[in-house]
Scaffold this motif. Structure first.
Motif, PDB file in Angstrom:
ATOM      1  N   ASP A  24      -2.491   5.568  -6.377  1.00  0.00           N
ATOM      2  CA  ASP A  24      -3.241   5.536  -5.436  1.00  0.00           C
ATOM      3  C   ASP A  24      -4.306   6.592  -6.098  1.00  0.00           C
ATOM      4  N   TYR A  44       5.315   1.675   7.880  1.00  0.00           N
ATOM      5  CA  TYR A  44       3.914   0.564   7.834  1.00  0.00           C
ATOM      6  C   TYR A  44       4.483  -0.910   8.697  1.00  0.00           C
ATOM      7  N   ILE A  88      -1.262   3.391   5.603  1.00  0.00           N
ATOM      8  CA  ILE A  88      -1.855   1.783   6.185  1.00  0.00           C
ATOM      9  C   ILE A  88      -0.406   1.529   6.925  1.00  0.00           C
ATOM     10  N   ASN A 137      -7.399  -3.085   3.011  1.00  0.00           N
ATOM     11  CA  ASN A 137      -7.365  -1.766   3.310  1.00  0.00           C
ATOM     12  C   ASN A 137      -8.736  -1.321   4.603  1.00  0.00           C
ATOM     13  N   HIS A 188      -8.414  -1.533  -4.114  1.00  0.00           N
ATOM     14  CA  HIS A 188      -7.792  -1.665  -2.886  1.00  0.00           C
ATOM     15  C   HIS A 188      -6.945  -3.064  -3.489  1.00  0.00           C
ATOM     16  N   TYR A 245       0.501  -1.408  -0.096  1.00  0.00           N
ATOM     17  CA  TYR A 245      -0.110  -0.231  -0.172  1.00  0.00           C
ATOM     18  C   TYR A 245       0.917   0.920  -0.073  1.00  0.00           C
ATOM     19  N   PHE A 292      -2.948   5.528   1.576  1.00  0.00           N
ATOM     20  CA  PHE A 292      -2.137   4.418   1.605  1.00  0.00           C
ATOM     21  C   PHE A 292      -1.056   4.147   2.087  1.00  0.00           C
TER      22      PHE A 292
END
Length: 250
Positions: free
Chosen positions: A32, A248, A62, A53, A38, A23, A59
């Motif tokens: 994005d 992340y 995430i 997600n 997704h 992501y 994004f």
């Protein structure tokens, strides 16, 4: 927030880290579309459970912990403060259910991808990158916003055994046995679309690679990646993310 890592296996946690990284990478490359696409991955084990997600989260935000675990019907199977968009899982659930090897499904709405999806000829063999994409490519005609369960069989049919799918007038989709493989496939497919748009902008006729070379490209692609697929580039991509923002992994 609940400590997600203590509730899942090490194998699932590694998958969560890879998916969160994917992501972040999509955001990094500018692929994005706010919150409207997704990436899903199947959780290891006999259950048909998946990570996706949280709906409404960008994004770039995430993390491994924020990913939501759901079943094939899009229902949460593990406590999470976040909600998902079940309609957004329609395409993904169809492919996960039909393709055991499609452990990760990546769907994007990139401008260059949509531009090529709107062209009658689709992706043309005009670059080395496009040859790799074309070697495993299907097309699916637009049927409106992907909310209709009746569309699933046609989507699965049009993907077939391919790893790349151009959704006409909609966007791009790739699948892979790992997150890394699905990402590499998307990198090549999206780059191919961008190259074609750039080449067409010159206003001159384009030279296509001869059919006999296109036909033999799959074996050559395996040699280029040394049979390792996405895992060849994935460690370097994670190092890049770690230098920029390692959150992340949280």
């Amino acid at each position: 927030m609940t400590d997600v890592r203590s509730q899942v296996t090490e194998e699932e946690w590694r998958l969560r880290v890879d998916l969160a990284a994917c992501y972040r990478l999509v955001a990094h490359f500018g692929w994005d579309d706010l919150v409207f696409t997704h990436i899903s991955a199947r959780v290891p084990g006999p259950e048909h459970h998946f990570l996706i997600n949280p709906y409404g989260m960008f994004f770039e935000e995430i993390t491994a912990s924020s990913l939501v675990k759901i079943d094939l019907d899009g229902r949460k199977v593990m406590e999470s403060p976040y909600e998902t968009n079940p309609a957004g899982f329609t395409i993904h659930s169809a492919i996960h259910a039909a393709r055991e090897d499609a452990q990760c499904v990546l769907h994007l709405h990139t401008p260059h991808g949509i531009a090529i999806s709107a062209q009658d000829e689709g992706l043309r063999p005009i670059s080395q990158q496009s040859l790799f994409a074309i070697a495993s490519l299907g097309y699916h005609d637009y049927e409106g916003v992907a909310l209709n369960e009746d569309e699933k069989p046609r989507l699965v049919r049009d993907l077939g055994e391919a790893n790349n799918l151009i959704l006409r007038n909609h966007g791009l989709l790739t699948v892979g046995p790992t997150v890394a493989d699905a990402f590499l496939a998307m990198y090549i497919l999206e780059t191919s679309c961008r190259i074609q748009v750039l080449a067409q902008s010159g206003g001159k006729a384009l030279t296509e690679v001869p059919d006999q070379i296109v036909a033999g490209i799959k074996a050559q692609a395996d040699k280029v990646t040394r049979g390792l697929g996405g895992s060849l580039a994935w460690p370097g991509l994670l190092r890049m993310l770690d230098r920029r923002d390692p959150s992340y992994r949280e």
